[in-house]
Design an enzyme around this catalytic site. Structure first.
Site, short mmCIF file in Angstrom:
data_model
loop_
_atom_site.label_atom_id
_atom_site.label_comp_id
_atom_site.label_asym_id
_atom_site.label_seq_id
_atom_site.Cartn_x
_atom_site.Cartn_y
_atom_site.Cartn_z
N HIS A 10 0.83 -1.20 0.00
CA HIS A 10 0.00 0.00 0.00
C HIS A 10 0.87 1.26 0.00
CE1 HIS A 10 -2.81 2.76 2.44
NE2 HIS A 10 -3.40 2.60 1.28
N GLU A 37 0.25 -0.69 -4.67
CA GLU A 37 -0.86 0.24 -4.89
C GLU A 37 -0.29 1.63 -4.76
OE1 GLU A 37 -4.20 2.88 -3.21
OE2 GLU A 37 -2.18 2.49 -2.48
N ASP A 39 -1.43 6.12 -5.46
CA ASP A 39 -2.49 7.09 -5.70
C ASP A 39 -2.08 8.03 -6.81
OD1 ASP A 39 -4.16 6.35 -3.24
OD2 ASP A 39 -2.20 6.77 -2.38
N HIS A 52 -1.03 11.00 -2.38
CA HIS A 52 -2.27 10.56 -1.73
C HIS A 52 -3.20 11.70 -1.31
CE1 HIS A 52 -4.86 9.43 1.67
NE2 HIS A 52 -5.03 8.32 0.98
N GLU A 112 -4.73 3.78 -8.09
CA GLU A 112 -5.96 4.35 -7.55
C GLU A 112 -6.11 5.78 -8.04
OE1 GLU A 112 -6.47 4.70 -3.25
OE2 GLU A 112 -8.18 6.01 -3.66
O1 G3P Z 1 -6.65 1.41 -2.73
C1 G3P Z 1 -6.73 1.05 -1.39
C2 G3P Z 1 -6.51 2.22 -0.45
O2 G3P Z 1 -5.35 2.89 -0.83
C3 G3P Z 1 -7.66 3.17 -0.43
O3 G3P Z 1 -7.54 4.19 0.53
O4 G3P Z 1 -6.92 6.42 1.40
O5 G3P Z 1 -5.25 4.60 1.40
O6 G3P Z 1 -5.94 5.66 -0.73
P1 G3P Z 1 -6.36 5.25 0.65
MG MG Z 2 -4.83 4.51 -2.16
#
Ligand code: G3P
Ligand code: MG
Length: 243
Positions: A10, A37, A39, A52, A112
């Site tokens: 993440h 993952e 952003d 993010h 994402e």
């Molecule tokens: O994609 C999973 C997760 O990253 C979603 O929440 O706020 O960490 O981007 P966040």
């Molecule tokens: Mg995310």
């Protein structure tokens, strides 16, 4: 069903290196992660960066909204010193830089789409063509996801061949309709509200279930026991020792 590993790093490995930086992705790969993952956000001048928050303040030495700041200003910021002095000089990557590094490291990814109001479609229409251009067609296709239905719908228009995930806090009542109309590959749930029954129903309908953010091995064990396909975790190396 989409082929994904159980452990997805993440934002890279954000306990060991500053989140969403090239250093964090390198660290995730070094810990053995196969997928990361990250952003994707739009700058004021419609470039895509890996970041993010809405605002620059927490994870860089800049301040104010990403959406009001130009690419040149953002990519000149320091995105490592806030985390630890050893990471001073780490930058906020462009989407192109991040994907080039994934290819070099042998990582696959979940992009994402982090939308700001009114630019959901613009983000998808800008980010997907870049990602497609940077990602070798010979490699397994990555996953694109968003909390924004508009962004996921736009991703389907721009890149129908790229698998899509819908992110949510609580499973929407109309998930079956959404899954069909957006031709989803996965439902990406907040693990806090996810239930065993939901996992069974959603998987039974042919979708993968992914869940965020899981940092306790015991919780991961429970979720995998329910049939969850993948977890997003801040401690990929530690989780990979268990699963
Ligand atoms: O994609 C999973 C997760 O990253 C979603 O929440 O706020 O960490 O981007 P966040
Ligand atoms: Mg995310």
């Amino acid at each position: 069903m989409i082929k994904i590993p159980r452990i997805i790093a993440h934002r890279g490995s954000p306990r060991a290196a500053p989140e969403n930086t090239l250093a964090s992705f390198r660290q995730a790969a070094a810990e053995g992660a196969a997928w990361v993952e990250f952003d994707a956000s739009l700058t004021f001048d419609t470039r895509v960066i890996v970041f993010h928050d809405d605002d620059l303040d927490r994870t860089s030495d800049g301040s104010g909204p990403v959406s009001q700041t130009t690419f040149d200003v953002i990519t000149a910021l320091d995105a490592g010193r806030w985390f630890a002095p050893a990471f001073t000089g780490e930058m906020i990557p462009s989407l192109e830089e991040a994907i080039e590094q994934f290819v070099a490291l042998g990582l696959n990814f979940n992009m994402e789409l982090k939308t700001d109001p009114g630019r959901e479609v613009e983000l998808a229409e800008t980010a997907l063509p870049i990602a497609i251009e940077c990602w070798p067609a010979s490699l397994p296709v990555p996953l694109v996801s968003s909390f924004s239905l508009q962004a996921v719908a736009a991703a389907k228009e721009v890149a129908p061949q790229w698998p899509r995930g819908f992110l949510f806090d609580r499973l929407p009542e109309n998930w079956r309709e959404l899954g069909a109309s957006l031709d989803l590959a996965s439902f990406n749930a907040n693990q806090k509200h996810l239930t065993r029954e939901q996992v069974m129903e959603v998987r039974g309908a042919g979708y993968a279930v992914m869940t965020y953010t899981v940092n306790e091995p015991a919780r991961a064990e429970t979720l995998f026991g329910w049939g969850v396909d993948a977890i997003f975790t801040d401690i990929p190396g530690e989780m990979l020792k268990h699963f």
